[in-house]
Write an enzyme that holds these catalytic residues in place. Structure first.
Site, short mmCIF file in Angstrom:
data_model
loop_
_atom_site.label_atom_id
_atom_site.label_comp_id
_atom_site.label_asym_id
_atom_site.label_seq_id
_atom_site.Cartn_x
_atom_site.Cartn_y
_atom_site.Cartn_z
N PHE A 30 0.72 -1.48 0.19
CA PHE A 30 0.11 0.42 -0.38
C PHE A 30 0.97 1.35 -0.40
O PHE A 30 1.93 1.50 0.61
CB PHE A 30 -1.22 -0.25 1.52
CG PHE A 30 -2.07 -1.12 1.09
CD1 PHE A 30 -3.57 -1.04 1.01
CD2 PHE A 30 -1.52 -2.05 1.87
CE1 PHE A 30 -3.98 -1.94 1.16
CE2 PHE A 30 -1.81 -3.41 2.25
CZ PHE A 30 -3.88 -2.93 1.69
N ASP A 31 0.27 2.20 -1.08
CA ASP A 31 1.55 3.59 -0.74
C ASP A 31 0.30 4.11 0.55
O ASP A 31 -0.35 3.71 1.19
CB ASP A 31 0.40 4.56 -1.79
CG ASP A 31 1.16 6.06 -1.67
OD1 ASP A 31 1.76 5.86 -1.59
OD2 ASP A 31 0.37 6.61 -1.72
N LYS A 32 1.31 5.11 1.10
CA LYS A 32 0.58 5.22 2.52
C LYS A 32 -0.14 6.18 2.25
O LYS A 32 -1.63 6.43 2.64
CB LYS A 32 1.43 5.58 3.57
CG LYS A 32 0.88 6.68 4.71
CD LYS A 32 2.15 6.80 5.71
CE LYS A 32 1.92 8.10 6.71
NZ LYS A 32 1.82 9.26 6.13
N LYS A 75 10.26 2.76 -4.48
CA LYS A 75 9.07 1.74 -4.15
C LYS A 75 9.44 0.57 -5.51
O LYS A 75 8.83 -0.74 -4.97
CB LYS A 75 7.80 2.95 -4.27
CG LYS A 75 7.53 3.30 -3.19
CD LYS A 75 6.61 3.98 -3.36
CE LYS A 75 6.38 5.50 -2.35
NZ LYS A 75 5.39 6.06 -2.06
N VAL A 104 -1.24 -1.09 -3.93
CA VAL A 104 -2.21 -0.56 -4.09
C VAL A 104 -2.07 0.92 -3.84
O VAL A 104 -1.59 1.26 -2.86
CB VAL A 104 -3.20 -0.74 -2.73
CG1 VAL A 104 -4.92 -0.41 -2.31
CG2 VAL A 104 -3.76 -2.20 -2.65
#
Length: 847
Positions: free
Chosen positions: A536-538, A722, A739
């Site tokens: 997940f991206d934050k 990333k 995501v």
């Protein structure tokens, strides 16, 4: 595996030549995508533009998808290749769709063709070698009628001037009436019907769309009469006449299709069935032959009906948008067709009616039911934008409370809406087009079964050929060997196998679309069901994406409210997102208390601000601001308190009044309310690892991870880092999804097994580039999408076991005489219908 190679000139703005790092970045991004084996700069040049050479598998990735990926990196592929999506009537079943695919691929210039039993054809072609007219003529020869045709996306694959000139000349010389589409290409007048609109007949004739079913029923009635009369004292020729009639009605479409296929040098199941029926008649087994044709034609008709059920579920999406709108002009309102609406027009939406266009609310407050687009069950409150004169068509980050979508339903109050997208570019239109396109994308299982069939069908024909001569080896007449061979022919026909995966993919994609999830084809649908890890991206994905005031810590004699008033007064002079958060949340806490006026704002980049409040000098910033300011540095006790708050995931602001440190304000990008519950649900359905990737420091990452229940948190990551993290995860986990928002996270998404974008309804880029798009900006949709995918994968497996199991049992049963043609055809057609109706269960999948 099928491979294609093509060379495309690629344009990157402000890039001097092909050796620039931007070109290499584009190549790296493209090569990360599944289906693209190799991308490199070709040797030759064309018009001094670098040529990119693509080696790709058209079954896995389309040119249109390559275009979207390239544009995401800022490139523009020049206009040589066309992308066409055609909705047709007349495709009867999956095998017929494959015949049409082969026919279209025989047109010079057609690079890829994919058709499905739902009536959607996807084409990619070289505009210099062929055009839509040629394609339409070929479709007419295949006896399918075009309902609607669209030539790709607004931002991609437009005709170059040169191509337009050629098409214009061809149009002038043509004898047929045409009109041009937006790309300068021409479509037959029949194309003007809306998606999902009933238009022409599958086969034509007095019974319209149901003629094949009617023929099957007539065949059954004649078979029943003939069989009944065989027990009554009437001349034998009367029963025979009934059987011959049954052969005509039951075999009409089977024979028609068989002849068409054989004429093109192919063999399909229809031909094998026809041979078996003729063989039964030769042996005098007219009743069994008529039964075979009756059940086969009835099975086809019911299969067609069932697939239409799934297709109509998708077509219903297109019917959501109203055809007219109330346009407000010069103080008056008039009803106009939605195609006449322009960007910037104001439309009036009355209570409890559908919204006609994508736009922003400029007057009125109401709640809007967005379930048709985003899948949200609770209506969303809408309020007017702050600046009603502003042009919003190019703005990406419109607030959800201001934005509305075409096809959604207004609540109890009247709204005035400024149009920000033309009807053909609305979110609903894009969703319908992408869902239709998704139907044509084959899944890995379907590609596997297609390859299996290529070898299986010839093997069956060889086996049947051997069985025909069994009378030479064993003591039996030729008629018995011939009958056995025909029974095996029926038993071994892979009808159920051919339809097992496409029917499940069509139903799964349709159900997902109804739930506010766009799944772009069979591959992401299957991959999503096999995920073991989610990254997940934050910011904006696991968190709200906007900082909130979390703590106010007064130091010394000052009260919390007095400290907050000083902070709000100073921060109201700044445009920084953190300053806006302090002002917004501070005013809410102060509940209408008077705020003093500050002046003389001075910003210190990356550290903080200073301003004048009355006779006092106020400083607001991080610890770095005070390090070189003067001798009045913060005490160790204050510095420890600041670092303690930062360790808990907060962004801190230390406030100083003249020489005295008066307090600390802490802000945090707080986790979404649904994050903890959603991650818990994901864990329950079998996701082993959930990793957060963020540019924030590791302490912040760890604090958020602990609060919401992540297994890993990796902080201080740059965008390119990333990508490396995703690559490492793929080595450890079989399948990994990324995501994010589909824009900043695009490179990481491209390198993951499945890229999932949230809030795609408000972002054209996310809609284009993600493999799976959650239309609502809601994390809680994710378990539904993964659960549906798991169910789809399960149903595909069930269908494969049923279809292959039946064939494996029936072949030996017919060889050794345990089953005759009648039994074989009943079980054969039964298994075909079983897998189709099993797939339709996905339409009823519950969240």
């Amino acid at each position: 595996m099928k491979k294609l190679q093509l060379k495309i000139p690629v344009l990157l703005p402000q890039v001097p030549n092909e050796k620039d790092t931007c070109v290499q970045r584009l190549i790296n991004d493209l090569e990360a995508e599944e289906g693209l084996e190799r991308v490199h700069i070709a040797d030759e040049k064309e018009d001094s533009v670098p040529l990119l050479c693509f080696h790709y598998d058209p079954d896995v990735i389309s040119i249109d998808r390559i275009q979207s990926l390239a544009e995401r990196t800022g490139a523009k592929i020049t206009e040589k290749y066309g992308h066409l999506l055609i909705e047709v009537d007349g495709i009867r079943h999956t095998r017929h769709a494959r015949t049409i695919e082969k026919s279209l691929l025989n047109i010079e210039g057609v690079l890829e063709a994919s058709a499905n039993a739902g009536g959607i054809i996807r084409l990619e072609y070289d505009k210099r070698k062929t055009n839509i007219e040629t394609i339409n003529v070929r479709l007419e020869k295949e006896n399918v009628q075009v309902k609607k045709s669209s030539s790709g996306h607004e931002n991609g694959f437009k005709c170059s001037d040169k191509t337009s000139d050629v098409l214009n000349k061809e149009e002038q010389s043509s004898q047929h009436p045409h009109h041009k589409d937006k790309d300068g290409q021409y479509l037959n007048e029949v194309d003007s019907h809306g998606a999902g609109e009933e238009h022409s007949h599958s086969h034509g004739g007095v019974f319209g769309k149901n003629i094949e079913l009617m023929f099957a029923i007539i065949c059954g009635v004649l078979l029943g009469i003939g069989f009944g009369l065989s027990f009554v004292a009437v001349p034998q020729w009367i029963s025979l006449a009934c059987y011959i009639g049954a052969y005509f009605f039951g075999g009409f479409y089977t024979a028609k299709e068989a002849v068409e296929t054989v004429a093109k040098g192919g063999f399909e199941i229809d031909f094998l069935m026809l041979v078996a029926a003729i063989g039964a008649a030769i042996l005098g087994e007219w009743a069994e032959g008529a039964l075979l044709l009756f059940l086969f034609s009835l099975g086809h008709a019911l299969e067609h009906y069932a697939m239409n059920k799934a297709r109509k579920s998708i077509a219903a999406l297109a019917e959501l948008a109203p055809k007219t709108a109330l346009l407000k002009k010069n103080g008056k309102t008039e009803e106009v067709g939605i195609e006449k609406l322009n960007i910037g027009d104001i439309i009036v939406v009355k209570p409890n009616t559908k919204i006609s266009a994508d736009g922003v609310v400029v007057d009125g407050q109401s709640s809007v039911n967005q379930a048709s687009i985003t899948g949200e069950s609770v209506p969303v409150d809408k309020v007017p934008v702050e600046d009603i004169e502003k042009e919003y068509s190019e703005v990406d980050d419109i607030k959800d409370e201001n934005r509305v979508f075409a096809g959604t339903i207004n609540g109890n109050n009247t709204l005035e809406i400024k149009v920000i997208k033309a009807a053909k570019d609305s979110t609903l239109s894009r969703l319908v087009q992408l869902v239709n396109e998704a139907q044509t994308q084959k899944s890995p299982t379907q590609l596997l079964t297609d390859r299996f069939e290529k070898y299986f069908v010839p093997s069956v024909l060889i086996l049947v050929g051997i069985l025909l001569f069994a009378f030479l080896v064993i003591d039996e007449p030729f008629s018995a060997s011939f009958y056995r061979a025909m029974a095996v022919l029926v038993a071994a026909s892979p009808c159920a196998l051919a339809i097992s995966t496409p029917s499940a993919v069509l139903s799964g994609v349709a159900r997902a679309a109804r739930g506010g999830v766009l799944i772009k084809g069979g591959r992401p649908l299957e991959d999503l069901g096999e995920l073991t890890a989610l990254a997940f991206d934050k910011t904006g994905t696991l968190t709200e994406g906007k900082p909130k005031l979390t703590q106010v810590v007064a130091l010394g004699d000052i009260s919390d409210n007095e400290l907050l008033k000083i902070a709000v007064a100073v921060e109201s002079l700044s445009d920084h997102p953190l300053a806006k958060a302090v002002v917004r949340d501070g005013k809410e806490r102060l509940e209408g208390e008077e705020i003093p006026d500050a002046s003389n704002l001075e910003a210190v980049l990356g550290k903080g601000i200073k301003a004048t409040l009355g006779n006092d000098k106020i400083y607001v910033g991080n610890l770095d601001l005070y390090e070189g300011l003067d001798k009045s540095t913060p005490s160790d006790k204050i510095a420890t308190k600041v670092r303690g708050l930062e360790g808990g995931g907060n962004t801190t602001m230390l406030i100083r009044k003249n020489k005295e440190y008066i307090g600390i304000i802490a802000l945090m990008d707080t986790p979404r309310e649904a994050a903890k519950k959603t991650l818990s649900e994901l864990k329950e359905i079998g996701i082993k690892r959930m990793i957060m990737l963020t540019g924030d420091n590791q302490k912040v990452a760890d604090a958020v991870a602990e609060e919401i229940g992540l297994t890993d948190a990796w902080g201080s990551l740059l965008p390119e880092e990333k990508v490396e993290v995703i690559k490492k995860l793929k080595e450890k986990e079989s399948k990994v999804a990324m995501v994010g928002d589909g824009v900043n996270d695009a490179p990481a998404m491209a390198n993951s097994t499945v890229g999932i974008a949230m809030g795609a309804a408000g972002s054209d880029v996310a809609l284009e580039t993600a493999d799976i798009a959650l239309m609502a900006d809601k994390l809680e949709t994710l378990p539904f999408a993964i659960g549906l995918s798991r169910q789809s994968k399960s149903i595909i497996k069930q269908n494969l076991w049923v279809s292959l199991g039946i064939v494996a049992l029936l072949i030996p049963a017919t060889i050794f005489g345990f089953a005759n043609i009648g039994v074989a055809v009943v079980i054969h057609e039964g298994s075909t219908l079983l897998v189709v109706f099993n797939a339709l269960r996905l339409l009823a999948y519950k969240k």
